[in-house]
Design a protein around this motif. Structure first.
Motif, PDB file in Angstrom:
ATOM      1  N   PRO A 154       0.800  -1.233   0.000  1.00  0.00           N
ATOM      2  CA  PRO A 154       0.000   0.000   0.000  1.00  0.00           C
ATOM      3  C   PRO A 154       0.827   1.274   0.000  1.00  0.00           C
ATOM      4  O   PRO A 154       0.281   2.372  -0.112  1.00  0.00           O
ATOM      5  CB  PRO A 154      -0.827  -0.127   1.289  1.00  0.00           C
ATOM      6  CG  PRO A 154      -0.021  -1.015   2.173  1.00  0.00           C
ATOM      7  CD  PRO A 154       0.662  -1.984   1.258  1.00  0.00           C
ATOM      8  N   ASP A 155       2.159   1.122   0.131  1.00  0.00           N
ATOM      9  CA  ASP A 155       3.021   2.302   0.065  1.00  0.00           C
ATOM     10  C   ASP A 155       3.326   2.702  -1.377  1.00  0.00           C
ATOM     11  O   ASP A 155       3.880   3.773  -1.626  1.00  0.00           O
ATOM     12  CB  ASP A 155       4.339   2.036   0.800  1.00  0.00           C
ATOM     13  CG  ASP A 155       4.136   1.908   2.301  1.00  0.00           C
ATOM     14  OD1 ASP A 155       3.321   2.679   2.856  1.00  0.00           O
ATOM     15  OD2 ASP A 155       4.781   1.033   2.914  1.00  0.00           O
ATOM     16  N   GLN A 182      -3.026  10.845  -1.697  1.00  0.00           N
ATOM     17  CA  GLN A 182      -2.255  10.937  -0.456  1.00  0.00           C
ATOM     18  C   GLN A 182      -2.964  11.886   0.503  1.00  0.00           C
ATOM     19  O   GLN A 182      -3.441  12.954   0.121  1.00  0.00           O
ATOM     20  CB  GLN A 182      -0.848  11.469  -0.748  1.00  0.00           C
ATOM     21  CG  GLN A 182       0.002  11.715   0.490  1.00  0.00           C
ATOM     22  CD  GLN A 182       0.331  10.446   1.246  1.00  0.00           C
ATOM     23  OE1 GLN A 182       1.007   9.571   0.731  1.00  0.00           O
ATOM     24  NE2 GLN A 182      -0.165  10.340   2.470  1.00  0.00           N
ATOM     25  N   ASP A 187       0.423   8.815   6.805  1.00  0.00           N
ATOM     26  CA  ASP A 187      -0.278   7.623   7.283  1.00  0.00           C
ATOM     27  C   ASP A 187      -1.785   7.662   7.009  1.00  0.00           C
ATOM     28  O   ASP A 187      -2.544   6.893   7.589  1.00  0.00           O
ATOM     29  CB  ASP A 187      -0.034   7.430   8.784  1.00  0.00           C
ATOM     30  CG  ASP A 187      -0.505   8.615   9.618  1.00  0.00           C
ATOM     31  OD1 ASP A 187      -0.809   9.670   9.025  1.00  0.00           O
ATOM     32  OD2 ASP A 187      -0.579   8.477  10.855  1.00  0.00           O
ATOM     33  N   THR A 188      -2.208   8.553   6.095  1.00  0.00           N
ATOM     34  CA  THR A 188      -3.628   8.616   5.748  1.00  0.00           C
ATOM     35  C   THR A 188      -3.818   8.649   4.234  1.00  0.00           C
ATOM     36  O   THR A 188      -2.943   9.100   3.486  1.00  0.00           O
ATOM     37  CB  THR A 188      -4.311   9.861   6.346  1.00  0.00           C
ATOM     38  OG1 THR A 188      -3.661  11.045   5.849  1.00  0.00           O
ATOM     39  CG2 THR A 188      -4.275   9.835   7.855  1.00  0.00           C
ATOM     40  N   PHE A 189      -4.962   8.155   3.801  1.00  0.00           N
ATOM     41  CA  PHE A 189      -5.384   8.195   2.398  1.00  0.00           C
ATOM     42  C   PHE A 189      -6.653   9.016   2.277  1.00  0.00           C
ATOM     43  O   PHE A 189      -7.459   9.094   3.212  1.00  0.00           O
ATOM     44  CB  PHE A 189      -5.683   6.789   1.866  1.00  0.00           C
ATOM     45  CG  PHE A 189      -4.471   5.927   1.642  1.00  0.00           C
ATOM     46  CD1 PHE A 189      -3.212   6.481   1.448  1.00  0.00           C
ATOM     47  CD2 PHE A 189      -4.592   4.549   1.618  1.00  0.00           C
ATOM     48  CE1 PHE A 189      -2.110   5.674   1.227  1.00  0.00           C
ATOM     49  CE2 PHE A 189      -3.498   3.734   1.402  1.00  0.00           C
ATOM     50  CZ  PHE A 189      -2.249   4.300   1.211  1.00  0.00           C
ATOM     51  N   LYS A 206      -4.058   4.615   7.023  1.00  0.00           N
ATOM     52  CA  LYS A 206      -3.462   3.528   6.238  1.00  0.00           C
ATOM     53  C   LYS A 206      -3.536   2.201   6.995  1.00  0.00           C
ATOM     54  O   LYS A 206      -3.753   1.140   6.404  1.00  0.00           O
ATOM     55  CB  LYS A 206      -2.014   3.868   5.903  1.00  0.00           C
ATOM     56  CG  LYS A 206      -1.343   2.853   4.997  1.00  0.00           C
ATOM     57  CD  LYS A 206       0.124   3.204   4.759  1.00  0.00           C
ATOM     58  CE  LYS A 206       0.289   4.494   4.008  1.00  0.00           C
ATOM     59  NZ  LYS A 206       1.713   4.767   3.672  1.00  0.00           N
TER      60      LYS A 206
END
Length: 222
Positions: A154-155, A182, A187-189, A206
């Motif tokens: 997922p990165d 991003q 650490d969030t989408f 994430k």
């Protein structure tokens, strides 16, 4: 004579799907006995059966007259030969709504078998299923078939493209198809719809994500 040719072509359709008479009858909502009478020519093929075969991608004019090709030009050729399908890199199609039954096709122990296999060049490794809901219309509308590939990292995300995202209970057990961006923090989408009627960003951590699958193709069904 024409009826005899039609029953032979009906058998060819069944064989193209790799099914026996009982399996074929189940696929179109008939009994094995009823299907058998179609193949023997004892009974005429019903209009409902013609419609179902057309939905499966077969050319009904060819079935009736022998003219043209087995498959419709605007449908994808359907093949059901599991061993050969995997060997040839064919795409499994699950006749389920991916946003409601994602666990059936993206877990290590699948609960469902493919309805059939599709031969679509350049999409090897993908999975095909259907969509409900119009939050991504007109690009992806309810009833369309999508081709998806599960991603392992997922990165590594292609920001702004469309993904199937599944979250755990910390993010309300979402299972949705959205454009992915991003977030304000690493650490969030951000999940975003295309349809303006579904405007508004959804921000998810994430760590709440269970599965992400890239939508790499869409077949408009209507």
């Amino acid at each position: 004579m024409e009826n005899s040719q039609e029953k032979d072509r009906l058998r060819q359709i069944r064989e193209a799907l790799g099914l026996n008479q009982s399996e074929m009858a189940k696929k179109i909502g008939k009994t094995q006995k009823a299907w058998s009478t179609y193949e023997t020519g004892e009974n005429k093929i019903s209009p409902a059966v013609y419609l179902k075969l057309g939905d499966l991608g077969f050319n009904i004019d060819w079935l009736k007259t022998g003219e043209g090709s087995l498959y419709l030009d605007d449908k994808l050729p359907i093949i059901k030969t599991p061993a050969e399908a995997i060997k040839r890199g064919l795409i499994p199609y699950y006749d389920i709504d991916v946003t409601a039954h994602v666990a059936e096709i993206f877990t290590d122990t699948n609960h469902a078998s493919p309805a059939y296999w599709l031969d679509i060049p350049h999409f090897k490794g993908a999975t095909a299923c259907r969509v409900s809901g119009d939050s991504m219309a007109p690009e992806i509308s309810s009833g369309d078939m999508i081709l998806v590939k599960k991603i392992n990292n997922p990165d590594v995300i292609l920001w702004g493209e469309i993904y199937l995202v599944v979250t755990d209970e910390t993010a309300n057990n979402l299972c949705t198809i959205k454009k992915l961006y991003q977030g304000r923090t690493p650490d969030t989408f951000i999940l975003r719809s295309i349809n303006p009627e579904y405007a508004g960003d959804t921000i998810i951590p994430k760590q709440s994500i269970i599965t992400i699958a890239h939508i790499i193709g869409c077949v408009k069904m209507f």
